[in-house]
Design an enzyme around this catalytic site. Structure first.
Site, short mmCIF file in Angstrom:
data_model
loop_
_atom_site.label_atom_id
_atom_site.label_comp_id
_atom_site.label_asym_id
_atom_site.label_seq_id
_atom_site.Cartn_x
_atom_site.Cartn_y
_atom_site.Cartn_z
N HIS A 173 31.64 -12.97 49.76
CA HIS A 173 30.61 -13.51 48.74
C HIS A 173 29.65 -15.04 50.04
O HIS A 173 30.60 -14.92 50.61
CB HIS A 173 31.24 -14.29 47.97
CG HIS A 173 30.20 -15.07 47.35
ND1 HIS A 173 29.67 -15.79 47.30
CD2 HIS A 173 29.19 -14.29 46.15
CE1 HIS A 173 28.55 -16.43 46.51
NE2 HIS A 173 28.16 -15.90 45.70
N HIS A 206 36.01 -16.92 37.74
CA HIS A 206 34.82 -16.97 37.17
C HIS A 206 34.41 -15.99 35.94
O HIS A 206 32.86 -15.57 35.61
CB HIS A 206 33.86 -15.93 38.99
CG HIS A 206 32.37 -16.67 38.61
ND1 HIS A 206 31.56 -16.41 39.72
CD2 HIS A 206 31.79 -17.23 38.03
CE1 HIS A 206 30.58 -17.06 39.72
NE2 HIS A 206 30.63 -17.87 38.08
N LYS A 254 39.44 -15.22 42.70
CA LYS A 254 38.21 -16.11 42.25
C LYS A 254 38.19 -14.63 40.72
O LYS A 254 38.48 -13.83 40.52
CB LYS A 254 37.02 -15.53 43.05
CG LYS A 254 35.98 -15.94 42.29
CD LYS A 254 34.37 -15.31 43.33
CE LYS A 254 33.01 -14.91 41.97
NZ LYS A 254 31.80 -14.46 42.49
N CYS A 280 28.45 -11.67 39.86
CA CYS A 280 29.77 -12.22 40.32
C CYS A 280 30.88 -11.75 37.87
O CYS A 280 31.67 -11.31 38.79
CB CYS A 280 29.66 -13.09 39.99
SG CYS A 280 28.99 -13.48 41.70
N ASP A 299 34.57 -9.24 46.66
CA ASP A 299 32.78 -9.90 46.25
C ASP A 299 32.25 -9.78 47.09
O ASP A 299 32.12 -9.87 48.17
CB ASP A 299 33.32 -11.16 45.37
CG ASP A 299 32.04 -12.05 45.44
OD1 ASP A 299 31.42 -11.68 45.08
OD2 ASP A 299 33.04 -13.34 44.49
N ASP A 300 31.03 -8.89 47.04
CA ASP A 300 30.12 -8.63 47.25
C ASP A 300 30.27 -7.32 48.66
O ASP A 300 29.27 -8.02 49.47
CB ASP A 300 29.43 -10.04 48.09
CG ASP A 300 28.39 -10.45 47.01
OD1 ASP A 300 27.70 -10.57 46.11
OD2 ASP A 300 27.89 -12.07 47.44
N SER A 352 32.53 -18.87 42.24
CA SER A 352 32.18 -18.55 43.79
C SER A 352 32.97 -19.97 44.39
O SER A 352 32.48 -21.10 44.15
CB SER A 352 30.50 -18.72 44.02
OG SER A 352 31.32 -17.03 43.03
#
Length: 361
Positions: free
Chosen positions: A311, A231, A229, A175, A134-135, A255
């Site tokens: 994240h 989401h 995660k 996300c 993530d990110d 998140s």
């Protein structure tokens, strides 16, 4: 006819060479056996495709013996190759490549050659692990040679030993939307998923009629698991991963910046508000355990390892704090790189590294 053992076949071959003066050549793993007496299948009939002849049977023509080629287990019979000179002096050829004709041109009785090749086997279903971070930015690892003040040797080794894709497109750089596309292969709006699902979006999730990647693997007999995660919906149990193809799930529904944060095990809350610094280690260990269990069960597996970090808020476990030389961000990425190494080392230790496709993105 009973197929004899190779040692017996070699004796038969020696006797044939002596009795018939007809050299026999085997290429590959197989045997040439002699059939007693003359047969209905003659050289001419065999060449003409007479149904009385089998593919692996060959008549000696002017000679009284008929030969049959028997492949060994795991091999198949490819064909006979023969250059011959009949007793009347006229030459004949039978499926003979030019180099073999020249090679066998000498002598009045030239070799009869049976060729065998390995049977093509369908490989076992490969295991698949998707590591989704993530990110993580395009240049946040050292794969592309960008100096960030820290190193990612495990991720870099994947790029060096495997395939590196440097140009790709995502349906949504956020996300929930990116996960919807990854899981379904569709644009997120087409499956009703917003770019980001917030706590108040408890009425939104993947429709049960959508087919996810996990459901496709499940239909092919794979064990399937998600660690990390999700989401893709949290307000209704039907939105959670176990209802979308995952046999095993240990995951957070969104998140870790959202409060409250439940940690689910197969749809049941296992903990509340876990420390973000523990998440990378928790999901890595779950992945390791699942690999080991799957190998012990001798079943192919699909694992979706969806790291919540980097994240925000950033967090790293104590062994990685102040180790990267690039602040907390570097520590977080260093721990994720460690996680990748743990997964790869486990595949090696379990003897399934060559049978597993690992995708890092």
């Amino acid at each position: 006819m009973t197929v004899t053992q190779r040692s017996i076949s070699i004796i038969v071959l020696a006797l044939l060479v002596q009795a018939c003066k007809h050299p026999l050549v085997i290429v590959g793993e197989g045997d040439i056996l002699s059939l007693s007496g003359t047969r209905d299948c003659t050289l001419e009939a065999f060449q003409a495709g007479d149904p009385s002849c089998t593919d692996n049977e060959f008549s000696g023509g002017d000679y009284v013996e008929t030969y049959i080629a028997v492949p060994r287990p795991g091999w198949k019979f490819d064909g006979w190759y023969k250059a011959c000179r009949k007793s009347n002096g006229n030459t004949c050829s039978f499926n003979v490549p030019a180099d073999l004709v020249e090679e066998y041109a000498g002598g009045s009785l030239n070799p009869l050659r049976a060729t065998f090749s390995p049977v093509a086997t369908t490989p076992a279903q490969p295991n698949v692990i998707v590591i989704f971070v993530d990110d993580l930015g395009y240049a946040d690892t050292d794969v592309l040679g960008v100096e960030r003040g820290y190193t990612t040797p495990e991720i870099t080794s994947m790029a060096e030993e495997g395939v590196l894709f440097t140009d790709f497109y995502v349906s949504t750089p956020s996300c929930s939307g990116s996960r919807a596309s990854l899981m379904t292969g569709a644009y997120a709006p087409r499956v009703g998923i917003k770019p980001v699902l917030y706590l108040q979006d408890d009425n939104i999730g993947i429709n049960p009629t959508e087919t996810t990647m996990a459901e496709m693997f499940d239909a092919m007999g794979y064990r399937t698991a998600i660690f990390g995660k999700w989401h893709l919906g949290h307000g209704d149990p039907s939105f959670l991963p176990n209802n979308h193809g995952f046999d095993e799930s240990y995951s957070i529904p969104y998140s870790h910046s959202i409060d409250p944060l439940p940690l689910y095990h197969n749809g049941v809350v296992d903990a509340n508000d876990p420390d973000p610094a523990t998440l990378t280690g928790i999901f890595t260990q779950r992945t390791i355990d699942y690999i080991e269990d799957s190998v012990a069960a001798a079943e192919p597996f699909f694992i979706y390892l969806a790291h919540p970090l980097p994240h925000l808020p950033l967090a790293a476990s104590p062994p990685f704090i102040d180790t990267s030389g690039a602040g907390l961000w570097g520590d977080v990425i260093t721990e994720i790189d460690w996680s990748v190494g743990q997964v790869l080392d486990t595949l090696d230790a379990q003897g399934v590294a060559d049978d597993t496709l690992v995708i890092f993105t």
